[in-house]
Design an enzyme around this catalytic site. Sequence first.
Site, PDB file in Angstrom:
ATOM      1  N   GLU A 298       0.888  -1.177   0.000  1.00  0.00           N
ATOM      2  CA  GLU A 298       0.000   0.000   0.000  1.00  0.00           C
ATOM      3  C   GLU A 298       0.912   1.208   0.000  1.00  0.00           C
ATOM      4  O   GLU A 298       1.526   1.538   1.011  1.00  0.00           O
ATOM      5  CB  GLU A 298      -0.900   0.007   1.242  1.00  0.00           C
ATOM      6  CG  GLU A 298      -1.867  -1.162   1.322  1.00  0.00           C
ATOM      7  CD  GLU A 298      -2.952  -1.130   0.259  1.00  0.00           C
ATOM      8  OE1 GLU A 298      -3.131  -0.080  -0.400  1.00  0.00           O
ATOM      9  OE2 GLU A 298      -3.602  -2.169   0.055  1.00  0.00           O
TER      10      GLU A 298
ATOM     11  N   CYS B  69      -2.464   8.692   3.195  1.00  0.00           N
ATOM     12  CA  CYS B  69      -2.185   8.211   1.828  1.00  0.00           C
ATOM     13  C   CYS B  69      -3.313   8.615   0.892  1.00  0.00           C
ATOM     14  O   CYS B  69      -3.064   8.977  -0.257  1.00  0.00           O
ATOM     15  CB  CYS B  69      -1.967   6.708   1.822  1.00  0.00           C
ATOM     16  SG  CYS B  69      -3.237   5.784   2.654  1.00  0.00           S
TER      17      CYS B  69
END
Length: 466
Positions: free
Chosen positions: A240, A274
């Site tokens: 990720e 993120c």
Amino acid sequence: MAYQLLIDGELVAGAAISDVMNPATGEIAGQAHVADEAQVDAAVRAAHRAFPAWAALSLDDRRAVMGRMAEAVEAEAEPLARLLTQEQGKPLAEARGEVQGLAWLMSRYAMFENPAEILSDDEVQRVELHRLPLGVVVGIVPWNFPLFMAGIKIGMALMTGNTAVIKPAPTTPLATLELGRIWADLLPPGVLNIIADRNDLGACLTAHPLVRKISFTGSTGTGRRVMSMAAEGLKRVTLELGGNDAALILPDTDVAAIADDLFWSAFRNNGQVCVAVKRVYAPRTQYDEICAALVARAEAAQVGNGLDEGVTLGPVQNAAQFAKVKEYIALAHREGKVLTGGETTDTPGYFITPAIVRDLPPASALIRDEQFGPVLPVIAYDDPGEVVAALNADPLGLGNSIWSDDADAALDVARGIVSGTVWINRHGVTDPSIPFAGARDSGIGAEHGADGLAGYTQIRVISQKK
Ligand code: NAD
């Protein structure tokens, strides 16, 4: 007293002790024991020894343990949240939310079902598909959501029958090590191990021959290194990585109705998310209006120590990120117009007031790169199709969002975008039952959902002739 490592069910001293700074004060938030390579090896071996018995437990038995882990977090929620604010910087209300989110993850992953699938059953054959655990999973965690990110990796690994070694980021190890203390007695020794480092043990962990899977959340550059380390042992990886998410506001959208959500989708946790909105595309006809709405919210934000009442934005998390954001702000002054914010204080904390920037050239690094901090470019566009084409050509493809009063128009545009998630009239919303993935350089594999859980398992097909 320094926070200890959790190895093989015991809380142990590390090879050294590291000071962890409070980014709001410049003082020491606490001390963490940090491991050496021998302790990495001990942690992985403990996880390897614990694996067969943990994998053999019934789902219900593992479910019960996960439930107790969730309850233990709830019972210590307040001190854990305060510790998280002290090391990470986020406002206490958000730290409380992160701790509750951790407990929620444990309870939600505990609902995981893993029945054998019957793929074929006729007069010729019977074929079953089983999903088996892999073995030792390494979870490597960044500094923006230390507990929540660790919780995703721990919850998914343990519920699927794997054992785990978790490594927090070097600037935010304290709450994660404290979690090790809280959970130590709830799990068989070795099922969960937590070690801290000085940013020097990631490679040693990922290279360990007994590790079967690495779940990594962090920057794209480090993700590439993790993948190359994993190649030798053909280890499974879930990566990720970074995102440079856009919010595309379609023409004639009611700006007042979306402005709060839009602003906080960009600035929550100081933009160190993120899936934060990292650039806003505004129709040229509403450019001034959208900039003004964001400026008003930036100027209303209360920047300060996250432990203080009323603070809505804490400091930037660490010195390296603080320096990076200041460079982006200097660049914004050179290349565009900073409408508000971007100011630092002369106090020791890493404080920067939220900055709204306009009139940047399209090639500006503040548009092209992931800033991961409280400085937001707003870009005027004439043709939404051109924005979509630019987003699809971007190396990063974590998430994007479409904002509009017209649901059909928004859906139409969303269906033309290739990124892990496309949100409509919201941004960054995730759920343990819904897969979360990145397109292109934003990642490989998924966390959450059936796809995420599948990534923590090995397929076995039993194919029987009749
Ligand atoms: P980072 O890549 O520097 O560090 C992440 C973790 O990797 C830390 O624990 C670090 O110690 C460890 N690490 C460092 N070198 C390593 C190596 N060679 N092998 C293995 N591990 C190593 O990232 P960061 O600065 O901590 O986090 C910021 C970045 O993370 C941003 O780009 C952000 O977008 C990304 N991020 C992505 C997600 C997501 O879910 N996609 C979530 C949070 C953050």
